[in-house]
Write a protein that holds these residues in place. Structure first.
Motif, PDB file in Angstrom:
ATOM      1  N   ILE A 189      47.329   9.573 -31.026  1.00 12.12           N
ATOM      2  CA  ILE A 189      46.232  10.555 -30.924  1.00 12.12           C
ATOM      3  C   ILE A 189      46.862  11.928 -31.048  1.00 12.12           C
ATOM      4  O   ILE A 189      47.801  12.265 -30.310  1.00 12.12           O
ATOM      5  N   GLU A 190      46.377  12.697 -32.029  1.00 14.52           N
ATOM      6  CA  GLU A 190      47.005  14.006 -32.221  1.00 14.52           C
ATOM      7  C   GLU A 190      45.988  15.117 -32.400  1.00 14.52           C
ATOM      8  O   GLU A 190      44.824  14.877 -32.726  1.00 14.52           O
ATOM      9  N   ASP A 191      46.460  16.345 -32.175  1.00 14.48           N
ATOM     10  CA  ASP A 191      45.593  17.510 -32.319  1.00 14.48           C
ATOM     11  C   ASP A 191      45.242  17.695 -33.787  1.00 14.48           C
ATOM     12  O   ASP A 191      46.010  17.327 -34.680  1.00 14.48           O
ATOM     13  N   VAL A 249      51.553  16.311 -41.781  1.00 11.60           N
ATOM     14  CA  VAL A 249      50.425  15.453 -41.418  1.00 11.60           C
ATOM     15  C   VAL A 249      50.902  14.004 -41.427  1.00 11.60           C
ATOM     16  O   VAL A 249      50.587  13.218 -40.554  1.00 11.60           O
ATOM     17  N   GLU A 250      51.652  13.676 -42.442  1.00 15.75           N
ATOM     18  CA  GLU A 250      52.205  12.321 -42.551  1.00 15.75           C
ATOM     19  C   GLU A 250      53.330  12.345 -43.580  1.00 15.75           C
ATOM     20  O   GLU A 250      53.403  13.245 -44.416  1.00 15.75           O
ATOM     21  N   PHE A 251      54.187  11.342 -43.480  1.00 20.94           N
ATOM     22  CA  PHE A 251      55.138  11.087 -44.551  1.00 20.94           C
ATOM     23  C   PHE A 251      54.804   9.735 -45.164  1.00 20.94           C
ATOM     24  O   PHE A 251      54.461   8.800 -44.455  1.00 20.94           O
ATOM     25  N   GLU A 260      45.193  24.215 -45.223  1.00 21.79           N
ATOM     26  CA  GLU A 260      44.891  23.550 -46.488  1.00 21.79           C
ATOM     27  C   GLU A 260      45.962  22.491 -46.745  1.00 21.79           C
ATOM     28  O   GLU A 260      47.154  22.760 -46.601  1.00 21.79           O
ATOM     29  N   GLU A 261      45.514  21.296 -47.148  1.00 18.76           N
ATOM     30  CA  GLU A 261      46.482  20.208 -47.357  1.00 18.76           C
ATOM     31  C   GLU A 261      47.133  20.287 -48.731  1.00 18.76           C
ATOM     32  O   GLU A 261      46.498  20.687 -49.705  1.00 18.76           O
ATOM     33  N   ALA A 262      48.361  19.877 -48.813  1.00 20.04           N
ATOM     34  CA  ALA A 262      49.046  19.737 -50.103  1.00 20.04           C
ATOM     35  C   ALA A 262      50.148  18.708 -49.928  1.00 20.04           C
ATOM     36  O   ALA A 262      50.559  18.410 -48.803  1.00 20.04           O
TER      37      ALA A 262
HETATM   38  P1  AMP Z   1      47.138  10.393 -42.840  1.00 16.59           P
HETATM   39  O1  AMP Z   1      46.938   8.969 -43.270  1.00 16.59           O
HETATM   40  O2  AMP Z   1      47.903  10.553 -41.589  1.00 16.59           O
HETATM   41  O3  AMP Z   1      47.582  11.282 -43.967  1.00 16.59           O
HETATM   42  O4  AMP Z   1      45.665  10.954 -42.580  1.00 16.59           O
HETATM   43  C1  AMP Z   1      44.659  10.898 -43.569  1.00 16.59           C
HETATM   44  C2  AMP Z   1      43.987  12.231 -43.674  1.00 16.59           C
HETATM   45  O5  AMP Z   1      43.418  12.603 -42.429  1.00 16.59           O
HETATM   46  C3  AMP Z   1      44.915  13.374 -44.031  1.00 16.59           C
HETATM   47  O6  AMP Z   1      45.115  13.478 -45.403  1.00 16.59           O
HETATM   48  C4  AMP Z   1      44.166  14.559 -43.469  1.00 16.59           C
HETATM   49  O7  AMP Z   1      43.125  14.963 -44.348  1.00 16.59           O
HETATM   50  C5  AMP Z   1      43.534  14.000 -42.228  1.00 16.59           C
HETATM   51  N1  AMP Z   1      44.393  14.262 -41.063  1.00 16.59           N
HETATM   52  C6  AMP Z   1      45.318  13.440 -40.533  1.00 16.59           C
HETATM   53  N2  AMP Z   1      45.919  14.000 -39.468  1.00 16.59           N
HETATM   54  C7  AMP Z   1      45.366  15.220 -39.307  1.00 16.59           C
HETATM   55  C8  AMP Z   1      45.542  16.285 -38.374  1.00 16.59           C
HETATM   56  N3  AMP Z   1      46.395  16.186 -37.365  1.00 16.59           N
HETATM   57  N4  AMP Z   1      44.790  17.394 -38.517  1.00 16.59           N
HETATM   58  C9  AMP Z   1      43.889  17.499 -39.529  1.00 16.59           C
HETATM   59  N5  AMP Z   1      43.652  16.521 -40.432  1.00 16.59           N
HETATM   60  C10 AMP Z   1      44.376  15.392 -40.337  1.00 16.59           C
END
Ligand code: AMP
Ligand code: GLY
Length: 430
Positions: free
Chosen positions: A185-187, A284-286, A192-194
Motif C-alpha cells: 500500500i503506497e501513497d 512508480v515501478e520497475f 506526469e508519468e514517463a
Molecule cells: P504499476 O503496475 O505499479 O506501474 O502501476 C500501474 C499504474 O498505476 C501506473 O502506471 C500508474 O499510472 C499508477 N500508479 C501506480 N502507483 C502509483 C502511485 N504511487 N501514485 C500514482 N499512480 C500510481
C-alpha cells in the motif's frame, strides 16, 4: 549467429525486426512468435513459459544467443536454466527478476538504496492492511498485489470503500491467486508519468530514448488500465535534466546496490517514473524487460546494431558501446478488440494492413494470426500496434492515425488522443 527470441506480442515483432536487420544474425527463431515475427525469421511453436521446451530447442539447434521479451520466463528463472547449460542468454536471472515479480521486494530495495519512490508498507493480512488505510486516511491511496498480475494488480483507491474492495479482491477472493497474498500500500504520487528503458550489463547503465505510455482504455486517461493503448517518444516531460536525475538518483544507485547485494542484473531495465512539476523523478515501478507498446516506437529509432548491444551486455563491456538514435518523434496507437481489457471476441478478418505507401508509418502484429489461406484475423486483445514517425510530434501522430484509418476489423477500437499530452507540453514550452 543463431538467435532465439522468446515472446509473441507487438514488442517481440519490433525486437524480431531489430534482430533480423543485424548483420551478425544469420538465423532468427521466435518462440512462439506471431504473423509479424514470421516475416523476420522462423516461428517455433513453443510457449514463452515452457522453460524446458525452450532449453531443449536452444540445445538442439545450437542457439548462440537468446533474448527474452516478456517477464514470465524471466521470473520463472529461464536465465538461470540457460546459464546452467552454458547457453548465452541476455536477461536478469530469477533473483534479479524480483524487481518486477515482487513489488514488496522491489520497494524494499528502493528504500535500502535511497531511490526516490512513494512511501509504503507491505501487508499479508486483510485486517492489518485495512487498519493502515484507515490510519493513513489520505486518498487516493494505491493498493498493489505483490506478484505478477498482467498489469491488473494495481488499484488507485479514491475512498475507503474502493480500498476495502481492492483488499478483499486480494486477500479474500484471491483474484490474483498467490500474487495477491502480499499487498503493497503506497501513497499516491502527483505528476506526469514517463518511462525510460536502459540496457545494463550489471556495471554500466546506458539509457534509451524516453517514451510515454497511455495505460487507460479510454481517451483522457479514463477507464480501466490496460497493458498500454499507445505511446509517443521522446516524451517532452523527460528533459535532459530529468534524464541526468534518473541516472544519478535511480539507475546508478540501483545497479550499485545490486552489486553490493551480490545480485547480477543483465538486460533491459524499464523505469516507470512519475515526474513532479519540479522535474524530480520518483519510481512508480520497475519492469525487467522492454515495455509494450513503447518498444514498438523506441527500437525502430535505434541506429546501433541490437545484437552487438546484446553481445556487449553478455561480455560485460557495455561501457564500450555508444547508442545512436534517429532524431525523430514516433507515435504508436494500439488497435484493440472490442471489449478489451475485459472479455473480447477473436477470429475477425483484418484488412488493410499493407494498404499504405506512407514510408513514415508501419504496423506491428500482436494479437493476430494468419489463416491457412494466409489472411490475417484477430486473436488477442491488443491486435496491432500502428506506428508513425516524423520530424515533429504532430507529424508522427498524423501519420499513425492515417494508417489506422486504412486498417479494418470488426469491433476495432483505439484511443484518439495518443500524443496529445506531449503536444500540450511542447506548446507550453514555447
Ligand atoms: P504499476 O503496475 O505499479 O506501474 O502501476 C500501474 C499504474 O498505476 C501506473 O502506471 C500508474 O499510472 C499508477 N500508479 C501506480 N502507483 C502509483 C502511485 N504511487 N501514485 C500514482 N499512480 C500510481
Ligand atoms: N506498457 C507497459 C508495460 O509494458 O508494462
Amino acid at each position: 549467429m543463431k538467435v532465439l527470441l522468446i515472446g509473441s506480442g507487438g514488442r517481440e515483432h519490433a525486437i524480431a525486426h531489430a534482430l533480423a536487420t543485424s548483420e551478425k544474425c544469420s538465423m532468427l527463431f521466435i518462440a512462439p512468435g506471431n504473423p509479424g515475427t514470421f516475416q523476420c525469421g522462423e516461428n517455433v511453436p513453443i510457449k514463452a513459459d515452457d522453460i524446458d521446451g525452450l532449453l531443449a530447442f536452444a540445445k538442439e539447434n545450437t542457439i548462440d544467443m537468446t533474448f527474452v521479451g516478456p517477464e514470465q520466463p524471466l521470473a520463472l528463472g529461464i536465465v538461470d536454466a540457460f546459464d546452467l547449460h552454458g547457453l548465452r542468454i541476455v536477461g536478469p536471472n530469477k533473483a534479479a527478476a524480483q524487481l518486477e515479480s515482487s513489488k514488496a521486494w522491489a520497494k524494499a530495495k528502493y528504500q535500502a538504496y535511497g531511490i526516490p519512490t512513494a512511501h509504503y508498507q507491505t501487508f499479508t493480512a486483510y485486517d492489518a492492511a485495512l487498519y493502515y488505510v484507515k490510519e493513513r486516511a489520505s486518498y487516493p491511496i494505491v493498493i498493489k498485489a505483490d506478484g505478477l498480475a498482467a498489469g491488473k494488480g494495481v488499484t488507485i483507491a479514491h475512498s475507503l470503500d474502493d480500498a476495502k474492495q481492492a483488499l478483499h479482491d486480494c486477500f479474500v477472493d484471491q483474484v490474483f491467486n498467490d500474487a495477491g497474498n502480499c499487498v503493497v500500500i503506497e501513497d499516491f504520487l502527483q505528476g506526469e508519468e514517463a518511462s525510460i528503458f536502459a540496457f545494463t550489463d550489471g556495471k554500466t547503465v546506458v539509457p534509451m530514448v524516453s517514451a510515454q505510455d497511455h495505460k487507460a482504455i479510454f481517451d483522457g486517461d479514463k477507464g480501466p488500465n490496460t497493458g498500454g493503448m499507445g505511446a509517443y517518444s521522446p516524451a517532452p516531460v523527460v528533459t535532459d535534466a530529468v534524464v541526468n536525475k534518473v541516472m544519478s538518483r535511480v539507475f546508478t544507485p540501483l545497479i550499485e546496490g545490486f552489486q553490493r547485494d551480490g545480485i547480477t542484473y543483465k538486460g533491459v531495465l524499464y523505469a516507470g517514473l512519475m515526474i513532479t512539476d519540479a522535474g524530480d523523478p520518483y519510481v512508480v515501478e520497475f519492469n525487467i524487460r522492454f515495455g509494450d507498446p513503447e518498444t514498438q516506437i523506441v527500437l525502430p529509432k535505434l541506429d546501433t546494431d541490437f545484437l552487438d548491444i546484446l553481445i556487449a551486455i553478455d561480455e560485460e563491456r557495455l561501457d564500450q558501446i555508444e547508442l545512436q538514435w534517429k532524431p525523430l518523434f514516433s507515435v504508436c496507437v494500439v488497435m484493440a478488440a472490442k471489449g478489451y481489457p475485459g472479455h473480447y471476441e477473436s477470429g475477425h478478418p483484418i484488412t488493410g494492413i499493407h494498404d499504405s505507401s506512407d514510408a513514415n508509418s508501419y504496423v506491428f502484429h500482436a494479437g493476430s494470426r494468419q489463416t491457412p489461406k494466409g489472411e490475417f484475423e484477430t486473436s488477442g486483445g491488443r491486435v496491432l500496434t500502428v506506428c508513425g514517425e516524423g520530424e515533429t510530434l504532430k507529424a508522427a501522430i498524423d501519420s499513425a492515425y492515417e494508417r489506422c484509418k486504412r486498417i479494418h476489423f470488426d469491433g476495432a477500437y483505439y484511443r484518439t488522443d495518443i500524443g496529445q499530452k506531449g503536444l500540450a507540453r511542447l506548446k507550453q514550452a514555447v
